[in-house]
Design a protein around this motif. Structure first.
Motif, PDB file in Angstrom:
ATOM      1  N   PRO A 132       0.833  -1.205   0.000  1.00  0.00           N
ATOM      2  CA  PRO A 132       0.000   0.000   0.000  1.00  0.00           C
ATOM      3  C   PRO A 132       0.869   1.258   0.000  1.00  0.00           C
ATOM      4  O   PRO A 132       1.906   1.311   0.671  1.00  0.00           O
ATOM      5  CB  PRO A 132      -0.782  -0.111   1.312  1.00  0.00           C
ATOM      6  N   LEU A 135       1.821   3.005   3.378  1.00  0.00           N
ATOM      7  CA  LEU A 135       2.590   2.233   4.351  1.00  0.00           C
ATOM      8  C   LEU A 135       4.072   2.389   4.027  1.00  0.00           C
ATOM      9  O   LEU A 135       4.490   2.193   2.880  1.00  0.00           O
ATOM     10  CB  LEU A 135       2.184   0.758   4.269  1.00  0.00           C
ATOM     11  N   VAL A 297      -3.081  -6.881   4.539  1.00  0.00           N
ATOM     12  CA  VAL A 297      -2.939  -5.566   3.907  1.00  0.00           C
ATOM     13  C   VAL A 297      -4.216  -4.756   4.042  1.00  0.00           C
ATOM     14  O   VAL A 297      -4.179  -3.538   4.274  1.00  0.00           O
ATOM     15  CB  VAL A 297      -2.532  -5.724   2.424  1.00  0.00           C
ATOM     16  N   HIS A 298      -5.362  -5.402   3.916  1.00  0.00           N
ATOM     17  CA  HIS A 298      -6.643  -4.697   4.073  1.00  0.00           C
ATOM     18  C   HIS A 298      -6.750  -4.064   5.458  1.00  0.00           C
ATOM     19  O   HIS A 298      -7.180  -2.911   5.592  1.00  0.00           O
ATOM     20  CB  HIS A 298      -7.810  -5.655   3.853  1.00  0.00           C
ATOM     21  N   GLU A 301      -4.228  -1.120   5.504  1.00  0.00           N
ATOM     22  CA  GLU A 301      -4.602  -0.025   4.610  1.00  0.00           C
ATOM     23  C   GLU A 301      -5.831   0.720   5.108  1.00  0.00           C
ATOM     24  O   GLU A 301      -5.948   1.939   4.937  1.00  0.00           O
ATOM     25  CB  GLU A 301      -4.850  -0.584   3.202  1.00  0.00           C
ATOM     26  N   SER A 302      -6.746  -0.006   5.770  1.00  0.00           N
ATOM     27  CA  SER A 302      -7.975   0.607   6.277  1.00  0.00           C
ATOM     28  C   SER A 302      -7.748   1.379   7.575  1.00  0.00           C
ATOM     29  O   SER A 302      -8.632   2.108   8.025  1.00  0.00           O
ATOM     30  CB  SER A 302      -9.037  -0.473   6.513  1.00  0.00           C
TER      31      SER A 302
END
Length: 338
Positions: A132, A135, A297-298, A301-302
């Protein structure tokens, strides 16, 4: 005439010559740069991190583990499995990644002899995903093994969710900081156990209750838990397991201390052997694949989960990074910038 290596075909790496104190057995060297094979990607590393298998292999303890890593020195001389970097080249049958892509992932379980305490490494494409943009490379590299361990422990092994009570012993470490946050995103009520200096950190990660182990023996409390993730094993496993609610699951996730012939293995084995009785004991075995990496990652990223980094060391100070982890007082992860 002394011949020198072509630096365009080599890379700087941290090589392990034997077992012992990190500053004694880890050294910088220029070695041949690896090449990407079929289904593999050559990654120019920007960051990596230190995990339990790294410091355990450097120290060579418990000694019995040398039967698997090498009796006198590790068969794989470069430590590290977590990675974040930029794709340098791809091998045959690589379909989704291209040079210049920023990626994160892990070599764990790939069977590769490569490591990540180096300027370059090769990894299977299936064990990499796009990083992402929000990050940092250090955050990305520090998230993988601990994040996948915590995600698997909470979601699949423990079944954390609404109405479930979770206790995380070692809540301020790499796995612990991730587990507290992931359990909360799943809707569980979370109790974290840590030292005095980390109480506010664990509370800031969303823990509903925090126990300071220097002031209170958590095994003596009356509350019962559906899931206990023990990242420290600093109490007898039988005492910790008494806190389980009916049908609760105990998840030991530690090799114990680093001293002696067997180090913490006796306590680890006692925890594992309890599953032969009435206590439900499960171990964390995670897979590095795109499905699990995408789920991690979700969360990152969220903004539901953040990476806690204690200290970041440059690659040429990797020995200091490992020594820091060996002290068992790191808050979150120890990262290495390449």
């Amino acid at each position: 005439m002394k011949m020198t290596k072509d630096r365009t075909a080599t890379m700087l790496a941290i090589v392990q010559d034997g077992y012992g104190a990190p500053e004694r057995v880890l050294r910088s060297d220029h070695i041949d740069r690896p090449q990407a094979g079929t289904g593999e990607v050559l990654v120019r590393l920007r960051a990596t991190s230190v995990n339990t298998p790294d410091w355990g292999t450097v120290a060579g303890v418990p000694y019995v583990l040398r039967l698997g890593t090498g009796l006198r020195r590790p068969a794989r001389p470069i430590r590290g499995s977590d990675l974040a970097g930029v794709v340098e080249a791809v091998g045959p049958d690589v379909n989704d990644l291209r040079p210049g892509d920023e990626v994160l992932g892990s070599l764990w379980g790939s069977g590769s002899r490569a490591g990540t305490f180096a300027e370059y490494t090769v990894a299977p494409e299936r064990q990499l995903v796009t990083k992402p943009t929000g990050l940092s490379f250090e955050e990305a590299a520090a998230s993988v093994m601990t994040g996948l361990t915590a995600l698997t422990a909470m979601r699949e092994v423990g079944g954390a969710g609404p109405g479930k009570r979770v206790l995380v012993n070692g809540a301020s470490g790499g796995v612990g900081t991730m587990a507290v946050q992931i359990a909360k995103t799943l809707g569980a009520e979370v109790t974290g156990v840590c030292g005095t200096g980390n109480v506010e950190l664990v509370r800031s990660l969303g823990a509903d209750h925090v126990i300071d182990h220097t002031k209170q023996d958590f095994t003596q409390i009356q509350r019962r838990y559906d899931i206990i993730l023990d990242n420290v094993l600093n109490r007898p496993p039988s005492a910790t397991a008494r806190l389980l609610a009916p049908h609760g699951v105990f998840i030991p996730n530690s090799i114990g201390n680093t001293g002696g012939l067997l180090a913490g293995l006796p306590r680890t084995l006692r925890a594992t052997l309890m599953r032969k009785g009435t206590t439900k004991v499960k171990l964390v075995k995670f897979a590095v694949n795109r499905e699990n990496l995408d789920a991690l990652v979700h969360l990152l990223e969220s903004g539901q989960v953040r990476v806690v980094i204690d200290t970041t060391y440059p690659l040429d100070q990797a020995a200091s990074a490992v020594a820091h982890m060996l002290g068992h007082h790191a808050r979150g992860k120890v990262a290495i910038s390449v």
